[in-house]
Design a protein around this motif. Structure first.
Motif, mmCIF file in Angstrom:
data_model
loop_
_atom_site.group_PDB
_atom_site.id
_atom_site.type_symbol
_atom_site.label_atom_id
_atom_site.label_comp_id
_atom_site.label_asym_id
_atom_site.label_seq_id
_atom_site.Cartn_x
_atom_site.Cartn_y
_atom_site.Cartn_z
ATOM 1 N N GLY A 60 0.841 -1.029 0.106
ATOM 2 C CA GLY A 60 0.073 -0.152 -0.148
ATOM 3 C C GLY A 60 0.751 1.296 -0.009
ATOM 4 N N THR A 61 1.870 1.021 0.564
ATOM 5 C CA THR A 61 2.903 2.266 0.716
ATOM 6 C C THR A 61 3.328 2.684 -0.783
ATOM 7 O OG1 THR A 61 3.724 1.649 2.574
ATOM 8 C CG2 THR A 61 5.016 3.074 1.597
ATOM 9 N N ASP A 62 3.682 1.712 -1.447
ATOM 10 C CA ASP A 62 4.324 1.892 -2.855
ATOM 11 C C ASP A 62 2.680 2.317 -3.620
ATOM 12 O OD1 ASP A 62 6.684 1.421 -2.405
ATOM 13 O OD2 ASP A 62 7.081 -0.257 -3.722
ATOM 14 N N GLU A 156 -6.629 9.154 -3.365
ATOM 15 C CA GLU A 156 -7.498 8.584 -2.320
ATOM 16 C C GLU A 156 -6.341 7.487 -1.447
ATOM 17 O OE1 GLU A 156 -11.487 6.727 -3.083
ATOM 18 O OE2 GLU A 156 -11.390 7.975 -4.896
ATOM 19 N N ASP A 157 -6.280 7.601 -0.286
ATOM 20 C CA ASP A 157 -5.325 6.605 0.595
ATOM 21 C C ASP A 157 -6.677 5.669 0.962
ATOM 22 O OD1 ASP A 157 -4.495 4.993 2.381
ATOM 23 O OD2 ASP A 157 -2.997 6.443 3.207
ATOM 24 N N ALA A 158 -7.023 4.781 0.064
ATOM 25 C CA ALA A 158 -8.176 3.806 0.294
ATOM 26 C C ALA A 158 -7.363 2.489 0.990
ATOM 27 C CB ALA A 158 -9.007 3.395 -0.851
ATOM 28 N N PHE A 184 -4.553 0.969 -2.457
ATOM 29 C CA PHE A 184 -5.332 -0.210 -1.653
ATOM 30 C C PHE A 184 -3.956 -0.838 -1.313
ATOM 31 C CE2 PHE A 184 -8.800 -0.120 -4.793
ATOM 32 C CZ PHE A 184 -9.908 0.671 -3.637
ATOM 33 N N SER A 185 -4.085 -1.343 0.160
ATOM 34 C CA SER A 185 -3.177 -2.187 0.748
ATOM 35 C C SER A 185 -3.572 -3.767 0.951
ATOM 36 C CB SER A 185 -2.754 -1.602 1.851
ATOM 37 O OG SER A 185 -2.017 -2.581 3.026
ATOM 38 N N PHE A 186 -2.909 -4.491 0.767
ATOM 39 C CA PHE A 186 -3.188 -5.952 1.174
ATOM 40 C C PHE A 186 -2.462 -6.407 2.270
ATOM 41 C CE2 PHE A 186 -4.067 -5.743 -3.729
ATOM 42 C CZ PHE A 186 -5.243 -5.311 -3.819
#
Ligand code: PLP
Length: 371
Positions: A60-62, A156-158, A184-186
């Motif tokens: 998600g950071t990237d 958007e930081d979703a 999105f982060s996983f």
């Protein structure tokens, strides 16, 4: 009755027979880099977020860093973002060459205050970076109006909000649908979590999609030919296979979290020392976290721990008060809602597989503490 903050083993037991064959297929094919599961997951997440493109990446950071890099920020360029979020939201602005400009949040939803965003716009502002914190979307309609007035993109930081929805002028819009690019982060604890790090960008802008695809592959659309300097940030095929097997369960898991949240909110009603999460009536929350604001937070946390109940403080230090940002000069008291929130928040177990008995134990232990 124990209730850990998160129990990924419980989820694993329920879906093991779906995931292990998907992993075996990747192993049998030995296609670990950009195998077919990556494109399939990209299509699935793009569909879910009603975006034209999904672009997998390493975290998600990237997924935040790469679109920020696509802005070609110069020293002094500013990106406006809430002071109350996970560190990556601000760290990536710095790492993309910009300066985070921190603004305060709304006291009830924990999301960025649009009026504070507008007040922070300067000639150096290059983007708005709202966060859909804990799984509830920020006020994107107002943020988009501000962005349009000042000709700014919205990222958007979703990362915590996959599948969350918000009613905008009578129409349901999903996280990732309205931003220029959304991240999105996983991370394994997320509502849709991999078995390691992973992330995805979604966008409906064809040009930036092509740029992001290059940036995640060392800046080259064609192998060994580099138009610009990117990095290695691919989503692993093994992770994509896990996520693809989990994706059909996401809506039911988030619905289960909403039911748990409704239980807690009812069970804790009337406790004057506890404020349960406020859901903006326009939002459908996915409850990545169920976060209270409480009196005597640290003592409550210790009390719950002694009873075998896991909790966490997301986040104890607002971003503008992190030592690494001291040079930006934000004083204590400058963003009071973020500061107060950091002192009061406590997140409870909310994962889908929690049993009724566990939920009752958590709520009962909180009531007992304030008796
Ligand atoms: C709001 C927010 N932004 C960014 C990130 C970064 O995601 P990751 O941990 O996958 O790098 C996270 C996740 O931890 C997050 O919660």
């Amino acid at each position: 009755m124990n209730a850990p903050l998160l129990d990924l083993v419980a989820q694993y037991r329920g879906i093991k027979d779906e995931i292990l064959p998907a992993l075996t297929a990747v192993i049998e094919a030995q296609q670990f880099i950009m195998g077919p599961a990556v494109a399939q997951l990209e299509a699935g997440v793009a569909r879910l977020s009603r975006a034209r493109h999904g672009i997998g990446c390493a975290s998600g950071t990237d997924a935040l860093l790469l679109p920020l890099k696509a802005l070609d920020l110069r020293p002094g360029d500013e990106v406006i973002t809430p002071a109350f979020s996970f560190f990556a939201t601000a760290g990536t602005v710095h790492n993309a060459g910009g300066t985070p400009v921190f603004v305060d949040i709304e006291p009830d939803t924990f999301n960025v205050d649009p009026a504070a965003v507008e007040a922070a716009v300067t000639p150096r502002t290059r983007a708005l970076l709202p966060v859909h914190l804990f799984g509830q979307m920020a006020n994107l309609e107002r943020l988009r109006q501000i962005a349009a007035r000042h000709h700014l993109p919205v990222i958007e930081d979703a990362c915590q909000a996959i599948g969350a929805r918000r009613q905008v002028e009578g129409t349901w819009r999903v996280a990732g649908e309205l931003g220029w690019v959304s991240a999105f982060s996983f991370f394994p604890s997320k509502n849709l979590g991999g078995w390691g790090d992973g992330g995805m960008m979604v966008t409906s802008d064809d040009a930036v999609a092509a740029r992001l695809r290059k940036l995640r592959l060392h800046g080259g659309a064609k192998q060994y030919h580099h138009d610009e300097i990117g990095t290695n940030s691919r989503l692993d095929t093994l992770q994509a296979a896990v996520l693809l097997a989990k994706l059909p369960h996401l809506a039911a898991w988030s619905a289960q979290r909403r039911e748990h949240a409704a239980y807690y909110t009812e069970a804790l009603a009337g406790l004057e020392q506890v404020r349960t999460p406020v859901v903006d009536p326009c939002n459908e929350h996915i409850f990545h976290q169920y976060t209270l604001c409480v009196e005597r937070r640290d003592a409550l946390q210790a009390h719950l721990k002694a009873k075998g109940i896991g909790t966490a403080v997301y986040y104890p230090v607002p971003l503008h008060r992190q030592p690494c940002f001291a040079s930006l000069g934000y004083q204590e008291g400058s963003l009071p809602t973020s500061e107060r929130t950091a002192r009061e928040v406590l997140s409870l177990p909310i994962y889908s597989e929690l049993t009724r008995a566990q939920l009752e134990a958590v709520a009962g232990a909180i009531r007992e503490f304030y008796r």
